[in-house]
Design a protein around this motif. Structure first.
Motif, mmCIF file in Angstrom:
data_model
loop_
_atom_site.group_PDB
_atom_site.id
_atom_site.type_symbol
_atom_site.label_atom_id
_atom_site.label_comp_id
_atom_site.label_asym_id
_atom_site.label_seq_id
_atom_site.Cartn_x
_atom_site.Cartn_y
_atom_site.Cartn_z
ATOM 1 N N SER A 4 -13.157 7.352 -18.792
ATOM 2 C CA SER A 4 -13.110 6.548 -17.558
ATOM 3 C C SER A 4 -11.677 6.221 -17.188
ATOM 4 O O SER A 4 -11.287 6.295 -16.001
ATOM 5 C CB SER A 4 -13.914 5.248 -17.744
ATOM 6 N N ASP A 8 -9.693 7.496 -13.855
ATOM 7 C CA ASP A 8 -9.084 6.516 -12.959
ATOM 8 C C ASP A 8 -7.605 6.832 -12.743
ATOM 9 O O ASP A 8 -7.088 6.708 -11.627
ATOM 10 C CB ASP A 8 -9.245 5.111 -13.551
ATOM 11 N N GLU A 21 -10.691 4.329 -3.130
ATOM 12 C CA GLU A 21 -11.940 3.625 -3.433
ATOM 13 C C GLU A 21 -13.158 4.535 -3.296
ATOM 14 O O GLU A 21 -14.065 4.526 -4.131
ATOM 15 C CB GLU A 21 -12.089 2.390 -2.523
ATOM 16 N N SER A 22 -13.194 5.338 -2.224
ATOM 17 C CA SER A 22 -14.362 6.199 -2.016
ATOM 18 C C SER A 22 -14.457 7.265 -3.111
ATOM 19 O O SER A 22 -15.542 7.563 -3.619
ATOM 20 C CB SER A 22 -14.283 6.861 -0.637
ATOM 21 N N ARG A 24 -13.167 7.007 -6.153
ATOM 22 C CA ARG A 24 -13.499 6.323 -7.405
ATOM 23 C C ARG A 24 -15.002 6.046 -7.493
ATOM 24 O O ARG A 24 -15.627 6.199 -8.540
ATOM 25 C CB ARG A 24 -12.688 5.029 -7.512
ATOM 26 N N GLN A 25 -15.607 5.652 -6.358
ATOM 27 C CA GLN A 25 -17.040 5.384 -6.345
ATOM 28 C C GLN A 25 -17.827 6.667 -6.599
ATOM 29 O O GLN A 25 -18.815 6.686 -7.337
ATOM 30 C CB GLN A 25 -17.445 4.775 -4.988
ATOM 31 N N ARG A 26 -17.353 7.767 -5.981
ATOM 32 C CA ARG A 26 -18.015 9.052 -6.170
ATOM 33 C C ARG A 26 -17.928 9.485 -7.646
ATOM 34 O O ARG A 26 -18.905 9.985 -8.216
ATOM 35 C CB ARG A 26 -17.350 10.112 -5.278
ATOM 36 N N THR A 28 -17.658 7.496 -10.237
ATOM 37 C CA THR A 28 -18.546 6.629 -11.004
ATOM 38 C C THR A 28 -19.987 7.123 -10.920
ATOM 39 O O THR A 28 -20.727 7.158 -11.915
ATOM 40 C CB THR A 28 -18.446 5.185 -10.482
ATOM 41 N N ASP A 29 -20.400 7.526 -9.698
ATOM 42 C CA ASP A 29 -21.760 8.036 -9.522
ATOM 43 C C ASP A 29 -21.975 9.300 -10.347
ATOM 44 O O ASP A 29 -23.036 9.488 -10.975
ATOM 45 C CB ASP A 29 -22.023 8.334 -8.030
ATOM 46 N N ARG A 32 -22.421 8.443 -13.991
ATOM 47 C CA ARG A 32 -23.761 7.908 -14.270
ATOM 48 C C ARG A 32 -24.800 9.017 -14.321
ATOM 49 O O ARG A 32 -25.694 9.036 -15.178
ATOM 50 C CB ARG A 32 -24.133 6.881 -13.197
#
Length: 473
Positions: A4, A8, A21-22, A24-26, A28-29, A32
């Motif tokens: 992680s 990052d 941010e977008s 980073r969110q992608r 993270t998804d 998961r």
């Protein structure tokens, strides 16, 4: 470093601020999704090609992420070492300056000035080390900017339309994504674009000169570079290749040319090429150059598993086996590299060239001691220790003309005179200095040029010294 944290860091460095941010969110998804248990699926002989394509795409992205990790870690080490060198040099300069000031304050009127002179000498030497560290930092910063401009790394999944349909990994772990026909096509394209190898030679010359930064440091030899600075040459070769040949970026490897993807590997030692895992199975352009012999070599090879050694270094890079080196298809071998005249001069001549305080006098001494061989703009800038070397060359020429020395440039007239006198023909960015004397008792077959109503020939050491004619007017 955890996965992680590494992801990052990659996003922070490679992604524009407005998209961090977008992305980073992608990421993270995707993490998961990857963490969810995946049921085993037995694929029959007639399996859906989409499943095979997805598996290949996952493998490709994993290899791309590993390569990105290597590059980021190398860049971080590069920046850290360079800045540490500059800070250490700055601290030493400060301490010496303080010591110098105290020593000057303590010297009695009748005492010897030896202590002060020694301190001043040490201070000048340390200031040169500081300037070298600053130069290394500037090179590192330029390298990072070039990487950011020329290596956009995609770490997120591609849309289905861009899925990789190459064969899946073999038992040995490599993806054979280049054929013999691809290798032959690329070889023909490179030979057609550079029949005599002059473009490739110019690429290597510029790449070797770049970290030396002669106009600011006065350096001209490979052993004058730090380990950090030497590491920049491979990246510089890639940048110069892209500019010289107009290469496009490949989807998986560094370049594409003639419709074929390939990677470039540079090494100062023959057979020293270190191959990244992502390039295994692909086509490699292998380059090497040696300033002391003024030669370079370049060839192509398909990095098949059976042509690679088993062992890897700590970065996971591989080398060619003996059979792999035999399989290289040489474009040019031991071809002429544009001359770095300073490397070939004896030390007494180098000492005499760099001794004068004036840039004009240093260039004049270069013209006296490096006759009948090409002098490049880079060499002139290194001796002049400034970017306005052209003016200094003209001033120096006027100075040595009284000694019978003429300066031929790369103009059509200068090249014609060089051919007539059987001298090396200067390129467009080179000069050749040579002393001439009037034709007198020379052999009738001696080549000559006419100027000022006289025939002029190459002077021998014992020929009289007369003012040189203006041959280029």
């Amino acid at each position: 470093m955890s996965a992680s944290s590494l992801i990052d860091a990659i996003i922070t460095i490679c992604v524009p601020p407005g998209e961090v941010e977008s992305v980073r969110q992608r990421a993270t998804d995707l993490q998961r999704q990857a963490a969810k248990p995946t049921p085993r699926v037995r694929v029959a002989t007639g399996a859906d090609p989409t499943v095979s394509g997805l598996r290949s795409e996952i493998d490709r992205l994993r290899q791309q992420l590993l390569a990105t990790q290597d590059e980021l870690l190398a860049e971080r080490r590069h920046q850290t070492e360079t800045r540490r060198s500059e800070w250490n040099s700055a601290a030493i300069v400060w301490l010496l300056a303080s010591h110098h000031a105290r020593a000057q304050a303590q010297v009695e009127p009748g005492a010897s000035a030896t202590v002060v002179a020694n301190l001043e000498r040490d201070l000048r030497r340390t200031e040169k080390e500081r300037d070298a560290a600053r130069s290394a930092l500037a090179i590192a910063q330029r390298r990072i900017r070039d990487l950011e401009a020329h290596r956009a790394v995609d770490v997120v999944a591609h849309p289905p339309a861009a899925l990789d349909t190459r064969p899946e990994r073999t038992a040995s772990g490599f993806v054979p994504h280049a054929t013999r026909a691809d290798l032959e096509t690329l070889e023909r394209a490179l030979r057609s674009a550079d029949p005599d190898g002059s473009k490739m030679a110019a690429v290597l010359r510029r790449a070797l000169d770049f970290p030396l930064d002669g106009s600011r440091t006065g350096r001209f030899r490979w052993d004058q570079l730090s380990k950090v600075e030497r590491a920049t040459v491979g990246t510089r070769v890639e940048i110069e290749l892209r500019r010289e040949f107009g290469l496009e970026r490949g989807a998986q490897l560094a370049f594409t040319f003639g419709g074929i993807e390939f990677d470039c590997q540079y090494s100062t030692k023959p057979a020293g090429w270190m191959i990244a895992p992502r390039a295994a199975g692909g086509i490699l352009l292998l380059l090497t150059a040696e300033d002391r012999t003024s030669t370079w070599s370049g060839g192509l090879v398909r990095a098949d598993p059976e042509l690679l050694n088993v062992g890897r270094n700590r970065d996971g890079k591989i080398t060619l086996s003996v059979e792999g080196r035999k399989a290289i298809r040489w474009l040019h071998r031991d071809a002429a590299l544009p001359n770095n005249v300073l490397v070939h001069l004896p030390q007494p001549d180098l000492d005499a060239i760099f001794a004068p305080q004036s840039a004009k006098e240093r260039i004049a001494e270069l013209l006296r001691r490096a006759q009948r061989q090409p002098i490049s703009r880079t060499t002139a800038a290194t001796v002049a220790l400034q970017d306005d070397y052209g003016r200094r060359v003209r001033e120096a020429h006027r100075l040595v003309a009284a000694e019978g020395i003429v300066l031929l440039n790369g103009s059509p007239r200068g090249q014609q005179i060089a051919r007539v006198l059987h001298l090396p023909v200067p390129a467009g960015d080179e000069w050749i200095s040579v002393r001439l004397t009037p034709w007198d008792d020379h052999d009738e077959n001696t080549p000559f040029v006419e100027a000022d109503g006289l025939r002029w020939v190459l002077a021998k050491p014992d020929d009289p010294v007369l003012r040189a004619p203006d041959l280029l007017r």
